[in-house]
Design a protein around this motif. Sequence first.
Motif, short mmCIF file in Angstrom:
data_model
loop_
_atom_site.label_atom_id
_atom_site.label_comp_id
_atom_site.label_asym_id
_atom_site.label_seq_id
_atom_site.Cartn_x
_atom_site.Cartn_y
_atom_site.Cartn_z
N SER A 205 60.17 48.93 54.60
CA SER A 205 59.76 47.54 54.77
C SER A 205 60.12 46.63 53.61
CB SER A 205 58.24 47.49 54.97
OG SER A 205 57.58 47.97 53.79
N GLY A 206 60.12 47.18 52.38
CA GLY A 206 60.15 46.28 51.24
C GLY A 206 58.79 45.64 51.08
N ASP A 207 58.72 44.54 50.33
CA ASP A 207 57.44 43.90 50.02
C ASP A 207 56.72 43.43 51.28
OD1 ASP A 207 57.75 44.29 47.33
OD2 ASP A 207 58.46 42.27 46.90
N VAL A 208 55.43 43.77 51.35
CA VAL A 208 54.56 43.35 52.45
C VAL A 208 53.24 42.92 51.83
CG1 VAL A 208 53.33 44.10 54.53
CG2 VAL A 208 55.62 44.98 54.06
N ASP A 209 52.64 41.89 52.38
CA ASP A 209 51.32 41.44 51.93
C ASP A 209 50.34 42.61 51.97
OD1 ASP A 209 48.81 40.31 51.61
OD2 ASP A 209 49.06 38.80 53.16
N PRO A 210 49.73 43.00 50.83
CA PRO A 210 48.79 44.12 50.87
C PRO A 210 47.59 43.85 51.77
CG PRO A 210 48.73 43.00 48.73
CD PRO A 210 49.92 42.47 49.47
N GLY A 211 47.25 42.58 51.91
CA GLY A 211 46.16 42.24 52.84
C GLY A 211 46.50 42.59 54.27
N LEU A 212 47.79 42.47 54.63
CA LEU A 212 48.23 42.86 55.97
C LEU A 212 48.01 44.35 56.20
CD1 LEU A 212 49.81 42.47 58.65
CD2 LEU A 212 51.90 42.76 57.34
N LEU A 213 48.29 45.16 55.18
CA LEU A 213 48.14 46.60 55.32
C LEU A 213 46.67 46.98 55.44
CD1 LEU A 213 50.78 47.76 52.67
CD2 LEU A 213 51.09 47.20 55.10
N VAL A 214 45.81 46.31 54.69
CA VAL A 214 44.36 46.54 54.83
C VAL A 214 43.91 46.16 56.23
CG1 VAL A 214 42.09 45.83 54.01
CG2 VAL A 214 43.92 46.24 52.36
N TRP A 215 44.41 45.01 56.72
CA TRP A 215 44.04 44.54 58.06
C TRP A 215 44.47 45.55 59.13
CZ3 TRP A 215 46.33 43.48 62.69
CH2 TRP A 215 45.60 42.71 63.61
#
Length: 346
Positions: A205-215
């Motif tokens: 993926s490369g950089d992804v919003d960490p909040g997205l991963l928590v969600w």
Amino acid sequence: MNLLVVNAGSSSLKLRLLGEDNTVLADTTVDRWSGEMRPLEDFLRGAPSVDAVGHRVVHGGSEFTSATAINDDVRAEIEALTGLAPLHQPRALAGIDAARQLLHAVPQVACFDTAFHATMPAAAATYAVPASWRRKWDLRRYGFHGLSHAYASRRAAELADRPGARVVSCHLGSGASLAAVANGRSVDTTMGFTPLAGLVMATRSGDVDPGLLVWLQRAGLTLDELEDGLEHHSGLAGLSEAGGDLRDVRQAAENGDAHAILALQVYVHRLRQGIAAMAASLGGIDVLVFTGGVGEHDAALRADTTAGLAFLGIGPNSTAVAVVVVEAREDIEIATQTRTLLKETS
């Protein structure tokens, strides 16, 4: 000195025997390698004598910041870092074990991809997470592809005749990362604690919003599903329906496939963005170098990328920044580091 370079990937094994002037004396690649000794045994049977062995090891953690002679203690420390590179570290250990058994009287040296980035300043290497986390788990941006970036940036400065240059190195293959290199030293890079960070890659993926991963975890994805998706089904493969090979994505885009067109646009957007960020870390840029399978062979990608970087002095009508293509030669970097260490300790 005839030096054997053992480059064990997550699923492949590259063996190359180099003479004193880095002439290739013997060369082979095993595409589907599961760690067995036989390929190395077969290679050595038909090759000239070996005086030393240099091994590529992806992760050196904080412990290994330069090439290191391998003994039982060093091997154990490399194995202890397996959790940080679970795909690559076991294969590197398999290569080390095979070479030590078959060439037990020959000096063996480990060269680490992370070591090149150990020179990054704390401002570039430190994550803004709780200090207790950083202390407990040694959390920091390690960076990867260091052997490739070290060689490519040095060679590019030579080709451009700009000693001490500020170089942005673009290693573009199925994995991809950038490095900001000042006078031969890494000052920033796009990958981080793991090789998942940074640019869009073939399946990563490369950089992804960490909040997205928590969600996503709260929405029901398991940890294994999240890891598998980010590692194997994201990047170009996740954006397009043509898979993770940029050649296939480009062909689909030329045929009018909207998903493939978007995939190329996202890839180039993130690449340009990253190059500009690396230039900012350097306070300017003198040389831009492309290396790796994609970086070397996809002229259209290089043109699309540089077309949006005129504000940095990059472009066909500018001589402010030299744009160079360099063949990826991790083997030469490994050989150089190995020979240097052995000379220093002889």
